[in-house]
Write a protein that holds these residues in place. Sequence first.
Motif, PDB file in Angstrom:
ATOM      1  N   CYS A   1      -6.542  -2.477   9.049  1.00  0.00           N
ATOM      2  CA  CYS A   1      -7.130  -2.478   7.707  1.00  0.00           C
ATOM      3  C   CYS A   1      -6.839  -3.809   7.010  1.00  0.00           C
ATOM      4  O   CYS A   1      -6.192  -4.682   7.569  1.00  0.00           O
ATOM      5  CB  CYS A   1      -6.533  -1.333   6.904  1.00  0.00           C
ATOM      6  N   HIS A   2      -7.307  -3.922   5.747  1.00  0.00           N
ATOM      7  CA  HIS A   2      -7.012  -5.174   5.023  1.00  0.00           C
ATOM      8  C   HIS A   2      -5.530  -5.312   4.736  1.00  0.00           C
ATOM      9  O   HIS A   2      -5.057  -6.396   4.441  1.00  0.00           O
ATOM     10  CB  HIS A   2      -7.858  -5.280   3.740  1.00  0.00           C
ATOM     11  N   SER A   3      -4.771  -4.211   4.831  1.00  0.00           N
ATOM     12  CA  SER A   3      -3.305  -4.278   4.709  1.00  0.00           C
ATOM     13  C   SER A   3      -2.665  -4.383   6.089  1.00  0.00           C
ATOM     14  O   SER A   3      -1.734  -3.646   6.401  1.00  0.00           O
ATOM     15  CB  SER A   3      -2.758  -3.034   4.014  1.00  0.00           C
TER      16      SER A   3
ATOM     17  N   CYS B   1     -10.561   1.233   5.628  1.00  0.00           N
ATOM     18  CA  CYS B   1     -10.171   0.298   4.569  1.00  0.00           C
ATOM     19  C   CYS B   1     -10.568  -1.137   4.902  1.00  0.00           C
ATOM     20  O   CYS B   1      -9.719  -2.010   5.110  1.00  0.00           O
ATOM     21  CB  CYS B   1      -8.674   0.408   4.272  1.00  0.00           C
TER      22      CYS B   1
ATOM     23  N   GLY C   1      -1.140   1.351   9.271  1.00  0.00           N
ATOM     24  CA  GLY C   1      -1.756   2.369   8.431  1.00  0.00           C
ATOM     25  C   GLY C   1      -2.720   3.219   9.254  1.00  0.00           C
ATOM     26  O   GLY C   1      -3.376   2.725  10.168  1.00  0.00           O
ATOM     27  N   PHE C   2      -2.803   4.490   8.901  1.00  0.00           N
ATOM     28  CA  PHE C   2      -3.574   5.382   9.768  1.00  0.00           C
ATOM     29  C   PHE C   2      -5.018   5.562   9.349  1.00  0.00           C
ATOM     30  O   PHE C   2      -5.795   6.202  10.073  1.00  0.00           O
ATOM     31  CB  PHE C   2      -2.858   6.725   9.921  1.00  0.00           C
ATOM     32  N   GLY C   3      -5.419   5.036   8.194  1.00  0.00           N
ATOM     33  CA  GLY C   3      -6.844   5.058   7.885  1.00  0.00           C
ATOM     34  C   GLY C   3      -7.610   4.328   8.970  1.00  0.00           C
ATOM     35  O   GLY C   3      -8.601   4.829   9.522  1.00  0.00           O
ATOM     36  N   ALA C   4      -7.105   3.139   9.317  1.00  0.00           N
ATOM     37  CA  ALA C   4      -7.755   2.337  10.350  1.00  0.00           C
ATOM     38  C   ALA C   4      -7.417   2.848  11.754  1.00  0.00           C
ATOM     39  O   ALA C   4      -8.267   2.843  12.650  1.00  0.00           O
ATOM     40  CB  ALA C   4      -7.322   0.876  10.209  1.00  0.00           C
TER      41      ALA C   4
ATOM     42  N   ARG D   1      -0.163  -5.437   8.441  1.00  0.00           N
ATOM     43  CA  ARG D   1       1.189  -5.940   8.173  1.00  0.00           C
ATOM     44  C   ARG D   1       1.925  -6.214   9.462  1.00  0.00           C
ATOM     45  O   ARG D   1       1.962  -5.365  10.357  1.00  0.00           O
ATOM     46  CB  ARG D   1       1.978  -4.894   7.338  1.00  0.00           C
TER      47      ARG D   1
ATOM     48  N   CYS E   1       0.851  -1.187   0.000  1.00  0.00           N
ATOM     49  CA  CYS E   1       0.000   0.000   0.000  1.00  0.00           C
ATOM     50  C   CYS E   1       0.886   1.236   0.000  1.00  0.00           C
ATOM     51  O   CYS E   1       2.002   1.216   0.533  1.00  0.00           O
ATOM     52  CB  CYS E   1      -0.911   0.000   1.231  1.00  0.00           C
ATOM     53  N   GLN E   2       0.369   2.329  -0.586  1.00  0.00           N
ATOM     54  CA  GLN E   2       1.159   3.578  -0.589  1.00  0.00           C
ATOM     55  C   GLN E   2       1.387   4.095   0.823  1.00  0.00           C
ATOM     56  O   GLN E   2       2.382   4.759   1.095  1.00  0.00           O
ATOM     57  CB  GLN E   2       0.483   4.642  -1.452  1.00  0.00           C
ATOM     58  N   ASP E   3       0.457   3.789   1.739  1.00  0.00           N
ATOM     59  CA  ASP E   3       0.649   4.172   3.137  1.00  0.00           C
ATOM     60  C   ASP E   3       1.437   3.063   3.824  1.00  0.00           C
ATOM     61  O   ASP E   3       0.870   2.045   4.201  1.00  0.00           O
ATOM     62  CB  ASP E   3      -0.710   4.367   3.823  1.00  0.00           C
TER      63      ASP E   3
HETATM   64  S1  SF4 Z   1      -5.573   2.174   6.189  1.00  0.00           S
HETATM   65 FE1  SF4 Z   1      -4.388   0.437   5.398  1.00  0.00          FE
HETATM   66  S2  SF4 Z   1      -5.156  -0.046   3.355  1.00  0.00           S
HETATM   67 FE2  SF4 Z   1      -5.917   2.000   3.953  1.00  0.00          FE
HETATM   68  S3  SF4 Z   1      -4.435   3.402   3.049  1.00  0.00           S
HETATM   69 FE3  SF4 Z   1      -3.759   3.037   5.170  1.00  0.00          FE
HETATM   70  S4  SF4 Z   1      -2.360   1.264   5.046  1.00  0.00           S
HETATM   71 FE4  SF4 Z   1      -3.452   1.378   3.094  1.00  0.00          FE
END
Ligand code: SF4
Length: 291
Positions: free
Chosen positions: A281-283, A194, A157-160, A285, A76-78
């Motif tokens: 999120c689904h990413s 996400c 990731g910070f979306g989640a 890691r 992911c870009q993030d």
């Molecule tokens: S929350 Fe997760 S999937 Fe969404 S942009 Fe951030 S790292 Fe990527």
Amino acid sequence: MSAIDRQSGSVRELSVTRLRDEVARLLVESNYVIPSDVLDALRTAVSAEESPLGRRTLEQLVRNYEVAAAERMPVCQDSGIAVIFLEVGQNVHWVGGSVQEAVYEGIREGTRAGYLRWSVTGDPARRLKMAGDESPGVIHIDLVPGDRVRLKVASKGFGAENMSALRMLVPADGVEGIADFVVETVGRAGANACPPVIAGVGIGGTFEGVALLAKKAALRPLTERHARPDLRDLERELLERVNTLGIGPQGLGGRVTALAVNIEVLPTHIAGLPVAVNLGCHSTRRAEVEL
Ligand code: SF4
């Protein structure tokens, strides 16, 4: 035992240089290769999803992760903020410098070597500078028996992360209050986290302790259910409830809003009921190694 610690034969020396190198390696690895249990859960979700758009989205996510691993590129870009967990055997003696600085240097090296995004600012309030050479990640250390070290690197990731929540419930809220808070948090997160998400739920402890507990829960492998039957049942019930919200993969509608609800508990004060929900999120890691 005298006031001055004596070195015993059971003490094991471990170089901080090795720690630095492993942090850098795992940071890259975790960003290129999604954990096999998460990928398997996404593959399984394709057949569980009823919405055609949701199914296509899940297929694209699986394909994205397969390509990232094969082509050695970030999933992911993030690339997230590095969260480092160290379980350090109490018979380990670090040599060669500062553990904290070795971890930070490993994060910097991994970010450079893996062409990851510099996502951390050292000035959270005013945003006038990036973290740069200061503190590019978060470190949690637990002391455990023995002379080994377990290192886990998670790229968050910070979306989640932004949609995660903590609430100080009261004992009268009970299991029903906990369940409602988890479902409310996943519902409020919607597409921003996400989905499909992994909901790490911490119950008990203190204000700060329950947040860390929730993060550990979110990083638990999806193949592991809680050992306590009542909590295992609650994990299943909550997963069923959040998967009736209709948010679906990437928020485009469907059944698969979450891949798992993972619960961890700690004893708490008789007057309180802290609950935290850390969303992955689904990413999601993570990578780990024993040193
Ligand atoms: S929350 Fe997760 S999937 Fe969404 S942009 Fe951030 S790292 Fe990527």
